[in-house]
Design a protein around this motif. Structure first.
Motif, PDB file in Angstrom:
ATOM      1  N   ALA A 167       0.837  -1.198   0.000  1.00  0.00           N
ATOM      2  CA  ALA A 167       0.000   0.000   0.000  1.00  0.00           C
ATOM      3  C   ALA A 167       0.874   1.251   0.000  1.00  0.00           C
ATOM      4  O   ALA A 167       0.449   2.323   0.404  1.00  0.00           O
ATOM      5  CB  ALA A 167      -0.944  -0.012   1.203  1.00  0.00           C
ATOM      6  N   ILE A 212      -2.421  -1.364  -4.770  1.00  0.00           N
ATOM      7  CA  ILE A 212      -3.303  -2.330  -4.102  1.00  0.00           C
ATOM      8  C   ILE A 212      -4.235  -2.941  -5.145  1.00  0.00           C
ATOM      9  O   ILE A 212      -4.817  -2.233  -5.952  1.00  0.00           O
ATOM     10  CB  ILE A 212      -4.154  -1.642  -3.005  1.00  0.00           C
ATOM     11  CG1 ILE A 212      -3.246  -0.897  -2.025  1.00  0.00           C
ATOM     12  CG2 ILE A 212      -5.009  -2.672  -2.261  1.00  0.00           C
ATOM     13  CD1 ILE A 212      -3.999  -0.052  -1.001  1.00  0.00           C
ATOM     14  N   SER A 266       2.046   0.021   4.795  1.00  0.00           N
ATOM     15  CA  SER A 266       1.515   1.363   4.541  1.00  0.00           C
ATOM     16  C   SER A 266       2.566   2.390   4.935  1.00  0.00           C
ATOM     17  O   SER A 266       3.676   2.035   5.308  1.00  0.00           O
ATOM     18  CB  SER A 266       0.259   1.566   5.378  1.00  0.00           C
ATOM     19  OG  SER A 266       0.587   1.470   6.758  1.00  0.00           O
ATOM     20  N   LEU A 299      -2.865   4.721   2.659  1.00  0.00           N
ATOM     21  CA  LEU A 299      -2.876   3.553   1.783  1.00  0.00           C
ATOM     22  C   LEU A 299      -2.979   4.070   0.347  1.00  0.00           C
ATOM     23  O   LEU A 299      -3.995   4.649  -0.025  1.00  0.00           O
ATOM     24  CB  LEU A 299      -4.095   2.666   2.076  1.00  0.00           C
ATOM     25  CG  LEU A 299      -4.307   2.187   3.515  1.00  0.00           C
ATOM     26  CD1 LEU A 299      -5.615   1.406   3.606  1.00  0.00           C
ATOM     27  CD2 LEU A 299      -3.138   1.315   3.963  1.00  0.00           C
TER      28      LEU A 299
END
Ligand code: PLP
Length: 463
Positions: free
Chosen positions: A84, A445, A431, A440
């Motif tokens: 992320a 992702i 993250s 994020l």
């Protein structure tokens, strides 16, 4: 009292005849279970003797402890994580994800025997190098090609074969270190060649190279300044200029591209767009680049260039140590095949797909993820903001690409507690924190990972 407790500890035969322990033996093997049972009984014996325990553990308690310990041992150390960070080619997170065809190709050669070094036409011994050279020649326009373990290995092999005990001329502005482990001067020393630096950090002219050429000069090397950019009053010699200087003096020219690309990314809005084909056309004799950077394939070092030099590399003794295995070859061949279809390649290769996502596509992803996360109870609050992603992996230094991030704040948890719990989740989520918020970045992702992020946040708050 102590003696009575010790006497009443469950006996080994009782334990191994317990049906649920028998089930565990089926999973973990008899030897492992016996060893863990013995250690666990010892643990309780000591606890009783030291008066840390004043009751006899039940069979369930002992079994639970054994199962826990063995399950932890069976947990793989290298595992899938969710990226992320928004950094597409993240070296610490394994660089490029592979295309579906590439994954299938790996499984196929892993499961069965293959013609790795067997020529099916003649029924005789073949060469592993032959599987990949034709497609690389077709895609890059080079005379020949060969593949080794990674780009660092590629550079070392070339220098060892073509410049051992000889001088290599490099611009001072290009003596790069990449990720703390690849340093041009050190690789050069390992290869047995001598470095001759020319020019200054910010400016190197063609005449600097020409004036440095001596009797022992074997090679002119150009290195792509991968992870930094010198801006302002700068001058570097182009591939074309270097190639013609090499021809004039009968000296080999080499370019280490680092993140070699086979598509024109200027169409995707990137300022940096020199392709491997451009460098081949410029007349440079030998070009090296990584398989797992912008190419979007497995870890590998790809060498393309003049046939006479590639032939020599194949015969070098180091090749035996640096060669790639069948899994890499299968994955790389399938990756390269994606490039035969110019219309689908940007979609099929995850690295290219992720760097080329449009602002609209990224915003849509962010909205989808946010609406899913909004279903969690009130403790968290989620918002969307514009942010910056990076290509990473020493590709496109200084080039920022706009992305969208989900910002997480919580009433009961600090940002670093949220970051840590995401990172320690069973599928770890990596993250970053900025100004007290966990971010994020949706660029890296995948849609099928949203659910895991939701679960990780939910479980943390319910703890
Ligand atoms: C990344 C890079 C390397 C090292 O490549 P690996 O495939 O990681 O071994 C060497 N040179 C340049 C210019 C690079 O960008």
């Amino acid at each position: 009292m102590k003696n009575e407790l010790l006497r009443n500890l469950p006996k080994m035969d009782l334990l191994i005849n317990d049906q649920k322990v028998k089930n565990l033996i089926g999973i973990f093997g008899r030897e492992s279970i016996l060893k863990e049972l013995r250690e666990t009984l010892d643990f309780y014996r000591r606890a009783i003797l030291n008066e840390e325990k004043d009751s006899v553990p039940t069979i369930e308690e002992i079994r639970g402890k054994v199962e826990n310990k063995l399950s932890i041992k069976k947990e793989p150390s290298i595992k899938r994580v969710i990226n992320a960070t928004g950094i597409v080619i993240h070296t610490n997170l394994g660089r490029s994800l592979l295309s579906e065809n590439s994954i299938k190709a790996m499984i196929n050669v892993a499961r069965g025997y293959s013609n790795l070094e067997y020529n099916l036409k003649d029924g005789k011994r073949g060469s592993r190098h032959d599987h990949i050279s034709n497609i690389l020649k077709e895609l890059t326009g080079a005379e020949d090609a060969v593949v080794v373990n990674n780009n660092a290995a590629a550079v070392m092999l070339v220098l060892n074969e073509l410049s051992k005990n000889k001088e290599v001329i490099v611009s001072r502005g290009e003596l790069v270190e990449i990720g703390g482990s690849f340093r041009v001067p050190e690789i050069m020393e390992l290869s047995g060649s001598f470095l001759k630096e020319v020019g200054t950090t910010n400016r190197t002219h063609l005449s600097d190279y020409e004036n440095a050429i001596g009797d022992n000069t074997s090679l002119l090397l150009k290195v792509h300044s991968s992870n930094f950019k010198i801006i302002g009053f700068t001058k570097e010699v182009s591939s074309e200029e270097l190639a013609s200087l090499g021809k004039k003096h009968n000296i080999i020219t080499m370019e280490d591209l680092g993140s070699g690309i086979l598509v024109d990314l200027s169409e995707e809005g990137f300022s940096e767009s020199k392709t491997v084909m451009d460098v081949v056309k410029s007349g440079i004799d030998i070009i090296t680049f990584s398989g797992d950077k912008l190419l979007g394939g497995p870890q590998a070092g790809i060498i393309v260039g003049k046939k006479e030099y590639i032939e020599r590399l194949k015969k070098n003794q180091l090749m035996r140590a640096l060669r790639v295995d069948k899994i890499t070859l299968a994955a790389l061949e399938a990756t390269l095949m994606e490039y035969l279809n110019k219309e689908s390649v940007m979609k099929e290769i995850p690295t290219l797909n992720m760097i080329s996502l449009t602002k609209e596509e990224l915003k849509k992803k962010a909205l989808e993820l946010k609406s899913m996360l909004d279903s969690i109870e009130l403790d968290y609050s989620f918002s969307i903001s514009e942010n910056t992603s990076f290509v990473g992996g020493g590709s496109m230094p200084g080039e920022e690409i706009t992305s969208y991030v989900i910002e997480i704040v919580s009433k009961s948890l600090e940002a670093n507690e949220i970051e840590k719990s995401l990172r320690e989740y069973k599928t770890p989520i990596i993250s970053r924190i900025n100004k007290g918020k966990v971010l994020l970045d949706v660029r890296t992702i995948k849609e099928d990972e949203y659910e895991t992020i939701l679960k990780a946040l939910e479980e943390r708050i319910n703890k």
